[in-house]
Design a protein around this motif. Structure first.
Motif, PDB file in Angstrom:
ATOM      1  N   GLU A 148      -7.616   6.458   1.119  1.00  0.00           N
ATOM      2  CA  GLU A 148      -6.335   7.139   0.919  1.00  0.00           C
ATOM      3  C   GLU A 148      -5.272   6.672   1.917  1.00  0.00           C
ATOM      4  O   GLU A 148      -4.336   7.405   2.227  1.00  0.00           O
ATOM      5  CB  GLU A 148      -6.506   8.668   1.002  1.00  0.00           C
ATOM      6  N   VAL A 149      -5.428   5.446   2.402  1.00  0.00           N
ATOM      7  CA  VAL A 149      -4.519   4.973   3.446  1.00  0.00           C
ATOM      8  C   VAL A 149      -3.251   4.326   2.895  1.00  0.00           C
ATOM      9  O   VAL A 149      -2.368   3.978   3.667  1.00  0.00           O
ATOM     10  CB  VAL A 149      -5.225   3.972   4.396  1.00  0.00           C
ATOM     11  N   GLU A 150      -3.153   4.163   1.583  1.00  0.00           N
ATOM     12  CA  GLU A 150      -1.920   3.596   1.050  1.00  0.00           C
ATOM     13  C   GLU A 150      -0.715   4.435   1.445  1.00  0.00           C
ATOM     14  O   GLU A 150       0.386   3.914   1.590  1.00  0.00           O
ATOM     15  CB  GLU A 150      -1.991   3.414  -0.471  1.00  0.00           C
ATOM     16  N   ARG A 151      -0.900   5.728   1.653  1.00  0.00           N
ATOM     17  CA  ARG A 151       0.191   6.572   2.150  1.00  0.00           C
ATOM     18  C   ARG A 151       0.178   6.660   3.677  1.00  0.00           C
ATOM     19  O   ARG A 151       1.227   6.645   4.320  1.00  0.00           O
ATOM     20  CB  ARG A 151       0.108   7.978   1.544  1.00  0.00           C
ATOM     21  N   ILE A 152      -1.025   6.743   4.259  1.00  0.00           N
ATOM     22  CA  ILE A 152      -1.138   6.881   5.712  1.00  0.00           C
ATOM     23  C   ILE A 152      -0.576   5.667   6.432  1.00  0.00           C
ATOM     24  O   ILE A 152       0.021   5.782   7.508  1.00  0.00           O
ATOM     25  CB  ILE A 152      -2.613   7.106   6.102  1.00  0.00           C
ATOM     26  N   TRP A 153      -0.731   4.494   5.847  1.00  0.00           N
ATOM     27  CA  TRP A 153      -0.265   3.262   6.495  1.00  0.00           C
ATOM     28  C   TRP A 153       1.246   3.063   6.404  1.00  0.00           C
ATOM     29  O   TRP A 153       1.788   2.182   7.074  1.00  0.00           O
ATOM     30  CB  TRP A 153      -0.937   2.044   5.879  1.00  0.00           C
ATOM     31  N   LEU A 172      -3.794  -2.174   3.425  1.00  0.00           N
ATOM     32  CA  LEU A 172      -2.633  -2.557   4.224  1.00  0.00           C
ATOM     33  C   LEU A 172      -2.040  -3.856   3.714  1.00  0.00           C
ATOM     34  O   LEU A 172      -0.810  -4.008   3.633  1.00  0.00           O
ATOM     35  CB  LEU A 172      -3.029  -2.695   5.695  1.00  0.00           C
ATOM     36  N   ALA A 173      -2.899  -4.806   3.342  1.00  0.00           N
ATOM     37  CA  ALA A 173      -2.429  -6.077   2.796  1.00  0.00           C
ATOM     38  C   ALA A 173      -1.657  -5.868   1.499  1.00  0.00           C
ATOM     39  O   ALA A 173      -0.621  -6.504   1.261  1.00  0.00           O
ATOM     40  CB  ALA A 173      -3.613  -7.019   2.572  1.00  0.00           C
ATOM     41  N   LEU A 174      -2.137  -4.966   0.653  1.00  0.00           N
ATOM     42  CA  LEU A 174      -1.440  -4.677  -0.601  1.00  0.00           C
ATOM     43  C   LEU A 174      -0.098  -3.996  -0.349  1.00  0.00           C
ATOM     44  O   LEU A 174       0.908  -4.337  -0.987  1.00  0.00           O
ATOM     45  CB  LEU A 174      -2.305  -3.776  -1.487  1.00  0.00           C
ATOM     46  N   VAL A 175      -0.073  -3.040   0.557  1.00  0.00           N
ATOM     47  CA  VAL A 175       1.153  -2.288   0.831  1.00  0.00           C
ATOM     48  C   VAL A 175       2.226  -3.182   1.456  1.00  0.00           C
ATOM     49  O   VAL A 175       3.411  -3.050   1.152  1.00  0.00           O
ATOM     50  CB  VAL A 175       0.845  -1.089   1.752  1.00  0.00           C
ATOM     51  N   THR A 176       1.806  -4.111   2.310  1.00  0.00           N
ATOM     52  CA  THR A 176       2.778  -4.989   2.983  1.00  0.00           C
ATOM     53  C   THR A 176       3.094  -6.232   2.177  1.00  0.00           C
ATOM     54  O   THR A 176       4.168  -6.817   2.348  1.00  0.00           O
ATOM     55  CB  THR A 176       2.253  -5.403   4.366  1.00  0.00           C
TER      56      THR A 176
END
Length: 421
Positions: A373-378, A330-334
């Protein structure tokens, strides 16, 4: 109070620890299906194909904050949408291409053959026939496949048009979230959030996964709901539109049920009138009624999908590692600017929607059904959290550097990470 420097240090430490521990677990054979934990991806080296995206970032970082600060609000929203679209597409084409992820044999498009010319018959037997479907179809309710079936029926079949739908809808979340922040926290807060929404690292996955479509649907559902607070003539229409969009979320992904806390908090904060709320609830109920009438019973779908998940290798991932590692993703995606924004002082109203989205993520994380696999789910949640970065103020030189860091994070992720979506 947490300072910006401490927030950024915590962001970096979380990411570093997740990669270090993940690398150790992978080396010991504990994480066999994740080759670059905490990400479900492979490592690669960047190529010259990334240069157009880098050049765009060099221009957009100084220009976009000025545009969103001084243009009329509608034009500022349009500028942010255009920048988001360009940034996302340029990142995608620097890798495997815009449509490549949708060609995967386990993606939603691979399930269209089973639908054929009888979508209602397919829907009625969806839960019964679930084990026979591709992985992503088995892991979700039936609506994603029906959306792609409708797209093909409209004369736009195949991976390219699926990618266009996903990218445009996903990038339009920038506009929807900007509108929602405007109504909840004020115009200045929305203007400051727009550059960060447009150039967020999440763009790496917006161009590659159907979850970006989910993000757009949820964002517009929330935006329509809060817009009803200021409209005297369109309260019922806006509420009904919000209800249809928000009611569709549980039928797009089971993991989007906690997402509904975001429009709930937005409605309370914006003091949405009862007529709009009633229309919204009516629209949501109508969506559920339609699926039930078509033969799909949502609780039965949840149970069937959980059974498929329990038999999948992903269910064997260690809970405690991914309890922390999923937050590192989540930190990476945001991006680091979101962490700085959450810690920044200011009005509570500017923080309330990102905090609501973060609370929903934490609920999913603790549940244990989102292990990896949450980079898409998040994605649907992450874009709301990115809006917190606007609290740092993109107009000042120091904070503009944070916007540059966001863009660099996106470039690094695209250059060094090869995602299967």
């Amino acid at each position: 109070m947490i300072t910006r420097r401490r927030a950024l240090a915590a962001w970096a430490a979380l990411v570093a620890v997740a990669f270090a521990v993940g690398g150790l677990l992978h080396a010991r054979g504990v994480l066999r299906i994740d080759h670059l934990p905490p990400l479900h991806a492979l490592a690669r080296l960047p190529t010259l194909a990334l240069l157009p995206a880098a050049a765009f970032a060099v221009v957009a970082v100084p220009a976009l904050p000025r545009l969103t600060a001084h243009l009329p609000m509608r034009a500022a929203l349009a500028a942010a949408f255009g920048a988001s679209l360009a940034w996302t597409v340029l990142l995608a084409v620097s890798g495997e291409g815009l449509a490549w992820p949708f060609t995967h044999p386990q993606e939603y498009l691979a399930g269209l053959g089973a639908v054929g010319d009888d979508p209602l018959g397919w829907l009625a037997g969806f839960t019964r026939d679930l084990p026979a479907y591709p992985t992503h179809v088995r892991g979700h309710p039936p609506l994603p496949v029906l959306v792609l079936w409708a797209l093909a029926a409209a004369g736009l079949p195949g991976p390219f048009w699926a990618a266009v739908l996903v990218v445009v809808t996903g990038c339009s979340a920038t506009v929807a979230i900007g509108l929602a922040v405007w109504r909840v926290a004020g115009e200045e807060a929305a203007r400051r959030a727009l550059p960060y929404l447009a150039l967020c690292p999440a763009a790496v996955w917006i161009a590659t996964t159907m979850d970006a479509f989910f993000a757009g649907v949820g964002a517009w559902g929330t935006a329509l709901l809060v817009l009803g607070a200021r409209s005297r003539t369109g309260r019922v229409t806006l509420g009904l539109g919000a209800g249809l969009a928000l009611g569709a979320l549980p039928y797009l992904s089971y993991g989007l049920v906690p997402y509904l806390v975001v429009p709930l908090v937005a409605a309370v904060t914006a003091e949405v009138p009862r007529t709009t709320v009633a229309a919204c609830l009516g629209g949501m109920a109508g969506v559920s009624a339609l699926f039930a009438a078509g033969g799909f019973w949502w609780p039965a779908g949840v149970l069937a999908t959980h059974a498929e998940w329990a038999a999948d290798p992903g269910a064997a991932r260690p809970y405690l590692y991914f309890l922390v590692a999923d937050l590192a993703v989540l930190a990476l995606v945001t991006g680091p600017a979101a962490a700085a924004g959450l810690a920044a002082p200011g009005r509570a109203g500017e923080r309330i929607l990102p905090v609501a989205a973060l609370a929903a993520v934490l609920a999913l994380d603790v549940s244990g059904v989102t292990r990896g696999e949450v980079e898409r789910i998040w994605l649907p949640y992450a874009l709301w959290i990115v809006a917190a970065a606007g609290r740092t103020g993109a107009g000042r030189a120091g904070d503009r550097r944070l916007l540059a860091v966001q863009a660099v994070a996106g470039l690094l992720l695209q250059g060094f990470v090869r995602s299967p979506w």
